[in-house]
Scaffold this motif. Structure first.
Motif, mmCIF file in Angstrom:
data_model
loop_
_atom_site.group_PDB
_atom_site.id
_atom_site.type_symbol
_atom_site.label_atom_id
_atom_site.label_comp_id
_atom_site.label_asym_id
_atom_site.label_seq_id
_atom_site.Cartn_x
_atom_site.Cartn_y
_atom_site.Cartn_z
ATOM 1 N N VAL A 68 40.985 -6.116 60.701
ATOM 2 C CA VAL A 68 39.901 -6.005 59.721
ATOM 3 C C VAL A 68 38.561 -6.217 60.420
ATOM 4 N N SER A 69 38.485 -7.212 61.307
ATOM 5 C CA SER A 69 37.224 -7.457 62.013
ATOM 6 C C SER A 69 36.849 -6.262 62.878
ATOM 7 N N ASP A 70 37.836 -5.579 63.440
ATOM 8 C CA ASP A 70 37.553 -4.374 64.232
ATOM 9 C C ASP A 70 37.025 -3.240 63.357
ATOM 10 N N ILE A 71 37.610 -3.040 62.200
ATOM 11 C CA ILE A 71 37.122 -1.996 61.294
ATOM 12 C C ILE A 71 35.691 -2.307 60.863
ATOM 13 N N LEU A 72 35.422 -3.577 60.644
ATOM 14 C CA LEU A 72 34.072 -3.974 60.245
ATOM 15 C C LEU A 72 33.056 -3.765 61.355
ATOM 16 N N HIS B 101 32.118 -0.254 59.689
ATOM 17 C CA HIS B 101 31.574 -0.376 58.335
ATOM 18 C C HIS B 101 30.251 -1.146 58.292
ATOM 19 N N LEU B 102 30.175 -2.253 59.015
ATOM 20 C CA LEU B 102 28.948 -3.053 58.971
ATOM 21 C C LEU B 102 27.759 -2.253 59.495
ATOM 22 N N HIS C 149 26.882 0.866 57.058
ATOM 23 C CA HIS C 149 26.326 0.536 55.742
ATOM 24 C C HIS C 149 25.050 -0.308 55.829
ATOM 25 N N MET C 150 25.059 -1.320 56.687
ATOM 26 C CA MET C 150 23.960 -2.292 56.668
ATOM 27 C C MET C 150 22.805 -1.937 57.606
ATOM 28 N N VAL C 151 23.109 -1.301 58.730
ATOM 29 C CA VAL C 151 22.064 -0.944 59.685
ATOM 30 C C VAL C 151 21.581 0.478 59.436
ATOM 31 N N GLU D 174 29.030 -5.485 49.556
ATOM 32 C CA GLU D 174 29.474 -4.106 49.345
ATOM 33 C C GLU D 174 30.439 -3.676 50.448
ATOM 34 N N VAL D 175 30.141 -4.063 51.686
ATOM 35 C CA VAL D 175 31.028 -3.729 52.806
ATOM 36 C C VAL D 175 32.374 -4.425 52.632
ATOM 37 N N LEU D 176 32.354 -5.702 52.306
ATOM 38 C CA LEU D 176 33.614 -6.444 52.139
ATOM 39 C C LEU D 176 34.424 -5.889 50.975
ATOM 40 N N ASP D 177 33.754 -5.536 49.890
ATOM 41 C CA ASP D 177 34.450 -4.914 48.761
ATOM 42 C C ASP D 177 35.064 -3.573 49.180
ATOM 43 N N GLY D 178 34.355 -2.849 50.044
ATOM 44 C CA GLY D 178 34.845 -1.569 50.532
ATOM 45 C C GLY D 178 36.113 -1.691 51.363
#
Length: 191
Positions: free
Chosen positions: A39-43, A50-51, A54-56, A99-103
């Motif tokens: 999960v940390s790798d996908i993020l 994902h991080l 979405h966030m940057v 939003e990322v965590l929900d995703g």
């Protein structure tokens, strides 16, 4: 076991606000460790993460953000930390992160396969140098299971999309998180 969210705010002479979140996770000898590590790798692994996306890139609420797991002999933590972009607020950053965590609860199979491919590639590369092999054997021996040196790849590759969703639900909960807000001492959040 942590049962409620913890927060602390620190003001320092820094140019930009940062947010550090730590979620409790199991030790490396627990089968659930492999799922939360993926999960940390996908993020956070690469520009497709994902991080970053979405966030940057999309929301532009962070100038940088990353996730990584701290796992070893004892239960560890999954850390998500980021620097809030100029002109953005802590609240905007936190909303985008949620939003990322929900995703992650709807993570797609192709994303899971992308990370599996990356893990397998890294596993092969780590077996090339003598130092990498020795460090891996030492870590597995210290964990009490030298066979992990040979089975850890299979542990990752056997995981399903559903396993990652279950790990997200179990570990990336607000009541399992300690947050440090590291803010500029002038009281302005990157304005």
């Amino acid at each position: 076991e942590q049962r409620e969210a913890r927060q602390q705010t620190v003001y320092r002479d820094v140019p930009f606000a940062s947010v550090y979140k730590m979620y409790h996770i199991p030790a490396k000898d627990d089968p659930a460790y492999f799922a939360i590590d993926m999960v940390s790798d996908i993020l956070s692994s690469g520009e497709a993460a994902h991080l970053y996306q979405h966030m940057v890139k999309d929301k532009q609420v962070a100038s940088s953000v990353r996730a990584f797991s701290w796992g070893a002999y004892d239960p560890g933590a999954l850390s998500i930390d980021g620097t809030i972009a100029k002109g953005k607020t802590v609240e905007e950053y936190e909303a985008a992160l949620q939003e990322v965590l929900d995703g992650m609860l709807t993570v797609q199979e192709d994303e899971v396969q992308r990370i599996k491919n990356s893990i397998e590639s890294q596993y092969v590369m780590d077996r090339v140098t003598l130092l990498s092999k020795a460090m891996n054997l030492a870590m597995c021996d210290a964990l009490g299971d030298i066979e992990l040196a040979n089975t850890s790849l299979a542990n990752y590759l056997s995981l399903t999309r559903e396993d990652l969703i279950a790990a997200t639900k179990k570990y990336l909960r607000p009541d399992n998180c300690s947050t440090l807000y590291y803010l500029p001492s002038n009281g302005k959040s990157n304005a």
